[in-house]
Motif scaffolding. Sequence first.
Motif, PDB file in Angstrom:
ATOM      1  N   HIS A   1      -1.945 -11.012   5.793  1.00  8.86           N
ATOM      2  CA  HIS A   1      -3.135 -11.664   6.684  1.00  8.86           C
ATOM      3  C   HIS A   1      -3.243 -13.073   6.206  1.00  8.86           C
ATOM      4  O   HIS A   1      -2.940 -13.282   5.110  1.00  8.86           O
ATOM      5  CB  HIS A   1      -4.157 -10.581   6.646  1.00  8.86           C
ATOM      6  CG  HIS A   1      -4.890 -10.756   5.431  1.00  8.86           C
ATOM      7  ND1 HIS A   1      -6.047 -11.621   4.910  1.00  8.86           N
ATOM      8  CD2 HIS A   1      -4.845  -9.776   4.175  1.00  8.86           C
ATOM      9  CE1 HIS A   1      -6.422 -11.213   3.513  1.00  8.86           C
ATOM     10  NE2 HIS A   1      -5.532 -10.279   3.029  1.00  8.86           N
TER      11      HIS A   1
ATOM     12  N   LYS B   1      -3.682 -10.439  10.851  1.00  6.65           N
ATOM     13  CA  LYS B   1      -2.815  -9.360  10.241  1.00  6.65           C
ATOM     14  C   LYS B   1      -1.672  -8.967  11.039  1.00  6.65           C
ATOM     15  O   LYS B   1      -1.476  -9.054  12.270  1.00  6.65           O
ATOM     16  CB  LYS B   1      -3.620  -8.295   9.820  1.00  6.65           C
ATOM     17  CG  LYS B   1      -4.083  -7.350  10.821  1.00  6.65           C
ATOM     18  CD  LYS B   1      -5.011  -5.931  10.289  1.00  6.65           C
ATOM     19  CE  LYS B   1      -5.271  -5.318  11.302  1.00  6.65           C
ATOM     20  NZ  LYS B   1      -6.352  -4.233  10.945  1.00  6.65           N
ATOM     21  N   PHE B   2      -0.400  -8.636  10.101  1.00  8.15           N
ATOM     22  CA  PHE B   2       0.539  -8.038  10.797  1.00  8.15           C
ATOM     23  C   PHE B   2       1.527  -7.427   9.644  1.00  8.15           C
ATOM     24  O   PHE B   2       1.293  -7.529   8.454  1.00  8.15           O
ATOM     25  CB  PHE B   2       1.360  -9.142  11.471  1.00  8.15           C
ATOM     26  CG  PHE B   2       1.790 -10.203  10.436  1.00  8.15           C
ATOM     27  CD1 PHE B   2       3.031 -10.340   9.753  1.00  8.15           C
ATOM     28  CD2 PHE B   2       0.809 -11.384  10.188  1.00  8.15           C
ATOM     29  CE1 PHE B   2       3.654 -11.249   9.027  1.00  8.15           C
ATOM     30  CE2 PHE B   2       1.381 -12.415   9.414  1.00  8.15           C
ATOM     31  CZ  PHE B   2       2.652 -12.435   8.623  1.00  8.15           C
ATOM     32  N   HIS B   3       2.331  -6.644   9.962  1.00  8.92           N
ATOM     33  CA  HIS B   3       3.192  -6.052   9.039  1.00  8.92           C
ATOM     34  C   HIS B   3       4.430  -6.813   8.794  1.00  8.92           C
ATOM     35  O   HIS B   3       5.189  -7.347   9.878  1.00  8.92           O
ATOM     36  CB  HIS B   3       3.574  -4.516   9.557  1.00  8.92           C
ATOM     37  CG  HIS B   3       2.607  -3.592   9.505  1.00  8.92           C
ATOM     38  ND1 HIS B   3       1.902  -3.089   8.237  1.00  8.92           N
ATOM     39  CD2 HIS B   3       1.390  -3.167  10.565  1.00  8.92           C
ATOM     40  CE1 HIS B   3       0.664  -2.425   8.671  1.00  8.92           C
ATOM     41  NE2 HIS B   3       0.710  -2.246  10.005  1.00  8.92           N
ATOM     42  N   THR B   4       5.058  -6.785   7.736  1.00  7.14           N
ATOM     43  CA  THR B   4       6.392  -7.609   7.389  1.00  7.14           C
ATOM     44  C   THR B   4       7.206  -6.984   6.489  1.00  7.14           C
ATOM     45  O   THR B   4       6.437  -6.013   5.712  1.00  7.14           O
ATOM     46  CB  THR B   4       5.947  -8.973   7.156  1.00  7.14           C
ATOM     47  OG1 THR B   4       7.027  -9.769   6.784  1.00  7.14           O
ATOM     48  CG2 THR B   4       5.128  -9.267   5.715  1.00  7.14           C
ATOM     49  N   GLU B   5       8.190  -7.386   6.321  1.00  2.56           N
ATOM     50  CA  GLU B   5       9.192  -6.872   5.417  1.00  2.56           C
ATOM     51  C   GLU B   5      10.102  -8.115   4.795  1.00  2.56           C
ATOM     52  O   GLU B   5      10.535  -9.171   5.416  1.00  2.56           O
ATOM     53  CB  GLU B   5      10.227  -5.928   6.214  1.00  2.56           C
ATOM     54  CG  GLU B   5      11.285  -5.398   5.273  1.00  2.56           C
ATOM     55  CD  GLU B   5      12.196  -4.135   6.101  1.00  2.56           C
ATOM     56  OE1 GLU B   5      13.388  -3.865   5.562  1.00  2.56           O
ATOM     57  OE2 GLU B   5      11.660  -3.793   7.097  1.00  2.56           O
TER      58      GLU B   5
ATOM     59  N   ARG C   1       0.817  -1.165   0.023  1.00  2.00           N
ATOM     60  CA  ARG C   1       0.040  -0.138   0.019  1.00  2.00           C
ATOM     61  C   ARG C   1       0.775   1.321   0.135  1.00  2.00           C
ATOM     62  O   ARG C   1       1.720   1.426   0.972  1.00  2.00           O
ATOM     63  CB  ARG C   1      -0.874  -0.138   1.319  1.00  2.00           C
ATOM     64  CG  ARG C   1      -1.726  -1.144   1.275  1.00  2.00           C
ATOM     65  CD  ARG C   1      -2.785  -1.222   2.548  1.00  2.00           C
ATOM     66  NE  ARG C   1      -3.570  -2.240   2.549  1.00  2.00           N
ATOM     67  CZ  ARG C   1      -4.541  -2.588   3.256  1.00  2.00           C
ATOM     68  NH1 ARG C   1      -4.713  -1.885   4.403  1.00  2.00           N
ATOM     69  NH2 ARG C   1      -5.253  -3.829   3.389  1.00  2.00           N
TER      70      ARG C   1
ATOM     71  N   TYR D   1       1.605  -5.391   4.052  1.00  2.00           N
ATOM     72  CA  TYR D   1       0.584  -5.689   4.782  1.00  2.00           C
ATOM     73  C   TYR D   1       0.071  -7.046   4.715  1.00  2.00           C
ATOM     74  O   TYR D   1      -0.116  -7.460   3.897  1.00  2.00           O
ATOM     75  CB  TYR D   1      -0.588  -4.859   4.871  1.00  2.00           C
ATOM     76  CG  TYR D   1      -1.811  -4.888   5.579  1.00  2.00           C
ATOM     77  CD1 TYR D   1      -2.064  -4.397   6.945  1.00  2.00           C
ATOM     78  CD2 TYR D   1      -2.838  -5.919   5.012  1.00  2.00           C
ATOM     79  CE1 TYR D   1      -3.166  -4.906   7.424  1.00  2.00           C
ATOM     80  CE2 TYR D   1      -4.145  -6.088   5.453  1.00  2.00           C
ATOM     81  CZ  TYR D   1      -4.113  -5.512   6.692  1.00  2.00           C
ATOM     82  OH  TYR D   1      -5.411  -5.811   7.386  1.00  2.00           O
TER      83      TYR D   1
ATOM     84  N   LYS E   1       7.929  -3.807   2.057  1.00  2.00           N
ATOM     85  CA  LYS E   1       7.098  -3.837   3.262  1.00  2.00           C
ATOM     86  C   LYS E   1       5.795  -4.238   2.726  1.00  2.00           C
ATOM     87  O   LYS E   1       5.360  -3.723   1.767  1.00  2.00           O
ATOM     88  CB  LYS E   1       7.150  -2.507   3.963  1.00  2.00           C
ATOM     89  CG  LYS E   1       8.454  -2.089   4.767  1.00  2.00           C
ATOM     90  CD  LYS E   1       8.410  -0.840   5.441  1.00  2.00           C
ATOM     91  CE  LYS E   1       9.407  -0.614   6.197  1.00  2.00           C
ATOM     92  NZ  LYS E   1      10.783  -0.444   5.662  1.00  2.00           N
TER      93      LYS E   1
END
Length: 219
Positions: free
Chosen positions: A59, A69-73, A13, A57, A55
């Motif tokens: 889920h 859900k979580f943020h990841t890289e 996003r 987002y 990066k």
Amino acid sequence: MIKIGETLFLDIRKPGQEAQKFQCKVEDIREDHLLVTYPSNLRTNKSEFFMTGTKFYAHFTTKDKITYKFHTEMTDRKKEHIPLLILTFPGEKNLEKIQRREFVRVDTAIDIAIHPTDYQFQPFTAITSDVSAGGCAIILPEQHRLKEGMELKCWMVLPLKDQHRYVKQKAKVIRIIKGENGKRDKAPLQFMKITERDKQHMLRFCFEEQLMFKKKGLL
């Protein structure tokens, strides 16, 4: 909670741009990272290349139909039996639950066939008023026997860009919305045991519909 073989959905996003949506499979789980297959674009169904540091987002949905859900890289790549990406993972204690209403819902008319699980009513065809990966709402015939809490089977055909996809699901009637001013009753349905494949088809269809609406200036 998250398991090997799980389908993981990834969104990119960027401010002012349409979110890009991808899916991949979890091949291995480590303490602070995941090894996943190369993500494929939900719109094109093709794998794409990502730079280290990208990066996402993320889920996924458990067998109990709970979505987290979580943020990841992306931190690296790894070649095992197949090429894999390495994504950061915050740990199960830091995952956030997604409420069902967070599934993208689009207003669209799709033909749908409704059948009883027993002999509660005669099968009939209807039109949806909206759909999402968690369910849909249908416009009911003038004479119907559906009631709140009733379980049923539904068949629909999703007109995806590349080909039509057939979705067959067991669903539950959430409620009956009485029509006013000559309008017909509506019934929101919740999918009860949606398969991972059907959910992916539904998500892709909703994404394509949203994209079309935006191009036409309707969103």
